[in-house]
Design an enzyme around this catalytic site. Structure first.
Site, PDB file in Angstrom:
ATOM      1  N   CYS A 345       6.049   5.960  17.562  1.00  0.00           N
ATOM      2  CA  CYS A 345       4.881   5.084  17.697  1.00  0.00           C
ATOM      3  C   CYS A 345       5.243   3.769  18.402  1.00  0.00           C
ATOM      4  CB  CYS A 345       4.247   4.850  16.325  1.00  0.00           C
ATOM      5  SG  CYS A 345       2.562   4.172  16.414  1.00  0.00           S
ATOM      6  N   HIS A 429       3.140  10.627  14.865  1.00  0.00           N
ATOM      7  CA  HIS A 429       3.840  10.458  13.593  1.00  0.00           C
ATOM      8  C   HIS A 429       4.305  11.806  13.034  1.00  0.00           C
ATOM      9  CE1 HIS A 429       3.109   6.153  12.441  1.00  0.00           C
ATOM     10  NE2 HIS A 429       2.273   6.275  13.446  1.00  0.00           N
ATOM     11  N   GLU A 431       6.185  12.437  10.645  1.00  0.00           N
ATOM     12  CA  GLU A 431       6.370  12.433   9.185  1.00  0.00           C
ATOM     13  C   GLU A 431       5.077  12.679   8.424  1.00  0.00           C
ATOM     14  OE1 GLU A 431       4.161   8.858   9.630  1.00  0.00           O
ATOM     15  OE2 GLU A 431       5.748   9.748  10.870  1.00  0.00           O
TER      16      GLU A 431
END
Length: 458
Positions: A345, A429, A431
């Protein structure tokens, strides 16, 4: 106490409905009108903690007085049943029902998120600092909140905009109702808003500055709010990483319920916290890293003193060009020291700048848990979670930096890799697990780079 507090005191919507002998639709109408009919007061007065003055003072006298004030205040045309407003810098005024903490006006960039779940994770994601989040999914708050789902200790977003009124929690995991959780964080929400209309406005006209007001006295001066919204400078040129970064710490917690085997040969990683989500750090641990987190302003000397085998660049809010004034020189020194780098990001945008590229403000930001991204080399499509309003300008990238991922929504850049250094990054992202695990391989790739170098004695 207001109607929401009375319902909470009674034990929730289901409990107060049972006490009064009515259905949940009646309770919903009570919330909408901000009052309980007098015929139900005897039942509520049997609840410990609810007194007659609670029902009469705030729900009758005060609201009547406020309505009278509104009628004589031409700058405050608050319609019946409304006690909050969302005012856009283009002059649009949207009336609704406030919940959470009272505010005279929180001003920031209005954005929308398309995720159907994860509102608590969204609002505590530090990348949302400086923004008011509109949720396109209409039912927000219906599963309550809990301590496990925060991505940071504090709520980063400035406020929440939702369509439907907040209902009582309907999940065994809930520790606290959504409205109470917002109050704890000192943030407000507004319901009863046409979120589709907001989404179309942002889609067609780009980012909008807005101000969310939920004043305790009920008086809303839309002219003053509009003036404040128009004076806000916007996110371009704004460095917010310093506001959300946290002090140095060692992170040891891994991904919950992970089936990954615990590695014996773990890799030393320094994670630069420009606004890191906790689950990113959990993924690094689960992938096989011993993680030391450093604040955004840490110097290259402080990083290299820890002798890291890899450096991770986290997500974060604000304009990457502004944060880059101090972060990019540090990252370049880390690259010059031949240390592998992985960014996500904002970290992706900062790495691109360190490698010679530039960033720009998107006309339409990417925010939500259903964003398709294509891996250029393999052709594989990942369903990703994203939260960014800036992007890497592919045309600005030097010859020794290759594009690895692209957005299938608008073709903007979603990943890069250096061809001369062990450095790569992605805009999305990995995760957040929307796929649910389409992108975890990136953490494993980072560890594999460190393993290869350790084996080669680098």
């Amino acid at each position: 106490m207001d109607i929401d507090r009375i319902i909470e005191k009674a034990g929730g919507a289901d409990e107060i409905a049972a006490l009064a002998g009515v259905g949940l639709e009646a309770v919903r109408k009570w919330r909408q009108s901000r009052m309980v009919p007098t015929k139900h007061w005897p039942a509520l007065l049997r609840v410990p903690g609810i007194a007659l003055q609670d029902l009469t003072a705030d729900l009758t006298t005060t609201e009547t007085q406020q309505e009278q004030e509104r009628e004589t205040d031409v700058s405050n045309p608050c319609p019946p049943g409304a006690n909050a407003a969302l005012v856009l810098a283009d002059g649009t005024v949207l009336w609704g029902r406030g919940f959470g903490a009272h505010t005279e006006g929180a001003v920031g960039e209005l954005c929308f998120s398309t995720g159907m779940t994860g509102y608590q994770e969204t609002l505590t994601d530090p990348s949302f600092a400086g923004q008011i989040v509109t949720f396109t999914f209409p039912h927000i708050g219906n599963v309550g909140t809990n301590a496990d789902d925060n991505e940071a200790p504090k709520m980063a977003a400035l406020g929440a905009v939702v369509k439907e009124d907040i209902t009582a929690p309907a999940s065994w995991r809930s520790h606290e109702p959504f409205a109470a959780w917002l109050r704890d964080h000192g943030r407000a929400g507004i319901s009863g808003i046409d979120t589709r209309a907001i989404t179309r406005t942002l889609r067609d006209n780009g980012p909008q500055t807005a101000i969310l007001a939920f004043p305790e006295n009920g008086r809303i001066d839309t002219d003053s709010l509009l003036n404040r919204a128009r004076q806000w400078p916007g996110l371009e040129g704004m460095d917010l990483a310093k506001e959300v970064t946290r002090p140095k710490r060692v992170w040891t917690e891994g991904v919950w319920h992970s089936t990954k085997l615990v590695r014996e040969n773990r890799r030393r990683v320094v994670a630069m916290d420009y606004g890191a989500k906790d689950n990113i750090l959990r993924c690094l641990v689960t992938a096989g890293c011993d993680v030391t987190v450093l604040p955004a302003t840490a110097t290259a000397e402080e990083i290299l003193e820890l002798k890291p085998e890899g450096v991770f660049l986290s997500n974060g809010p604000g304009d990457p060009a502004a944060t880059g004034t101090y972060a990019v020189p540090t990252i370049r020194k880390v690259l010059d020291a031949n240390v592998p780098v992985f960014g996500i990001c904002l970290g992706h945008q900062l790495l691109a700048q360190a490698l010679g590229g530039k960033t720009y403000k998107l006309e339409r930001g990417h925010r939500g848990a259903n964003q398709p991204v294509k891996d250029v080399e393999t052709g594989r499509v990942e369903i990703t979670s994203q939260n960014h309003g800036f992007a890497v300008d592919e045309k600005s990238l030097p010859a020794d930096v290759k594009v690895t991922h692209v957005s299938l929504f608008d073709g903007s850049n979603e990943g890069i890799a250096s061809t001369t250094k062990d450095a790569f990054s992605v805009q999305y992202h990995p995760e957040a697990s929307p796929g649910p695990s389409d992108s975890f391989y990136l953490f494993e790739r980072f560890v594999a780079v460190m393993d290869r170098r350790a084996k080669a004695g680098a």
